[in-house]
Design a protein around this motif. Sequence first.
Motif, PDB file in Angstrom:
ATOM      1  N   ASP A  49       0.817  -1.228   0.000  1.00 21.29           N
ATOM      2  CA  ASP A  49       0.000   0.000   0.000  1.00 21.29           C
ATOM      3  C   ASP A  49       0.842   1.266   0.000  1.00 21.29           C
ATOM      4  O   ASP A  49       0.279   2.344  -0.026  1.00 21.29           O
TER       5      ASP A  49
ATOM      6  N   LYS B 187      -0.124   4.073  -2.531  1.00 22.99           N
ATOM      7  CA  LYS B 187      -1.409   4.809  -2.491  1.00 22.99           C
ATOM      8  C   LYS B 187      -1.199   6.315  -2.401  1.00 22.99           C
ATOM      9  O   LYS B 187      -1.829   7.085  -3.108  1.00 22.99           O
ATOM     10  N   ALA B 188      -0.251   6.719  -1.555  1.00 29.45           N
ATOM     11  CA  ALA B 188      -0.020   8.147  -1.318  1.00 29.45           C
ATOM     12  C   ALA B 188       0.570   8.847  -2.543  1.00 29.45           C
ATOM     13  O   ALA B 188       0.554  10.077  -2.617  1.00 29.45           O
ATOM     14  N   TRP B 189       1.094   8.051  -3.500  1.00 24.50           N
ATOM     15  CA  TRP B 189       1.798   8.656  -4.647  1.00 24.50           C
ATOM     16  C   TRP B 189       0.969   8.658  -5.928  1.00 24.50           C
ATOM     17  O   TRP B 189       1.441   9.121  -6.961  1.00 24.50           O
TER      18      TRP B 189
ATOM     19  N   PRO C 104      -8.207   8.022  -5.323  1.00 25.38           N
ATOM     20  CA  PRO C 104      -6.857   7.513  -5.071  1.00 25.38           C
ATOM     21  C   PRO C 104      -6.501   6.299  -5.949  1.00 25.38           C
ATOM     22  O   PRO C 104      -7.395   5.651  -6.490  1.00 25.38           O
TER      23      PRO C 104
END
Length: 343
Positions: free
Chosen positions: A38, A41-43, A185
Amino acid sequence: MDQNSDIIILGIESSCDDTGAAVLVNGELLSNVTYTQDVHKAWGGVVPELASRAHEARIIPVVDAAIKNAKITKQSISAVAFTRGPGLPGSLMVGVSFAKSLALALNRPLIEVHHMQAHILAHFIRTPGVEYTPPEFPFICLTVSGGHTQIVKVHAADRFEVLGETIDDAAGEAFDKTAKILGLPYPGGPLVDKHAQEGDPHAFRFARPSLKGYDYSFSGFKTSVLYALQKWQKEDPDFIPKHLDDLCASIQFTITEILMDKLALVLKEHKVKDIALAGGVSANSEVRRRFAELAAAQGCRAHIPPFAYCTDNAAMIAASGHFKYLAGDFSSQNVMAMARMEM
Ligand code: KG4
Ligand code: ZN
């Protein structure tokens, strides 16, 4: 079980952002472990450097869990099958090096597997106690993943003929990139599917390619979504949240229509009894529905794998390895990862 005469294949998958290991005994799947990273996800997409590091951290526990869940010993493994390519070089390298070391330590043969062929051969995964008839050769497979979109005529477990493929984005990318435009996302595909359940598929119309033949193109569609949203948001800054479900349903409808139109064209000219769906996007509800409808209209049997074998997994690598083991098709210890690999 008599582990000496059993064919026990350990499969290892590490081509992108899933670390997988699976154990297949005499063609039956006894364990299948997938660790989905995971960190990406932030990228908003897979970061190759983070992916290879996560594979390094997870590969040993994932393989251990697969061996433990299958209740076998490491020494009983007949061969180690692994994804050689295509995929991210750093990610592939982790699985390839691990498979080579393990095969060397156990003094067992190594079996390289082509990731896209494995998505197709996922149709031959057998699980104990589950009745299932795999597709009959030759069959046509629509493979739709985050990195690839292909229509393949599968003549045999070792003979694949690519009839058409995307010239730009893959179907999964078309889902993920348009989802990103909507502010969803990564990976956006499953979220588009979820929102689409509540939306009207005919609310908005987006561009479709006019490409002749069996090849796909999704870049014009993606650009048309981007330009339309830029225009609508200028008129109303809350346009996306107000119409999210309808937008998702219309995007999903268009991508599915593009996929099915070409497949229908292929089926007109290539008469087969069975058609199959493979790759991560085959988890999409509209794609599954329309695929089954098309099969019924053409008088073909539709084969859609269970969800766990649609996205990246090691069970499909072990299943491919089993075919190659029976054919005596082994790799040398000099084998290297291949980011790009012909079918
Ligand atoms: O086969 P896969 O796991 O990885 C690759 O080899 O690429 O496919 C991942 C792709 C992603 O683009 C993801 O968004 C898409 O499959 N996907 C979906 C759905 N589930 C996964 N796309 C649309 N609807 C879904 N339900
Ligand atoms: Zn894949």
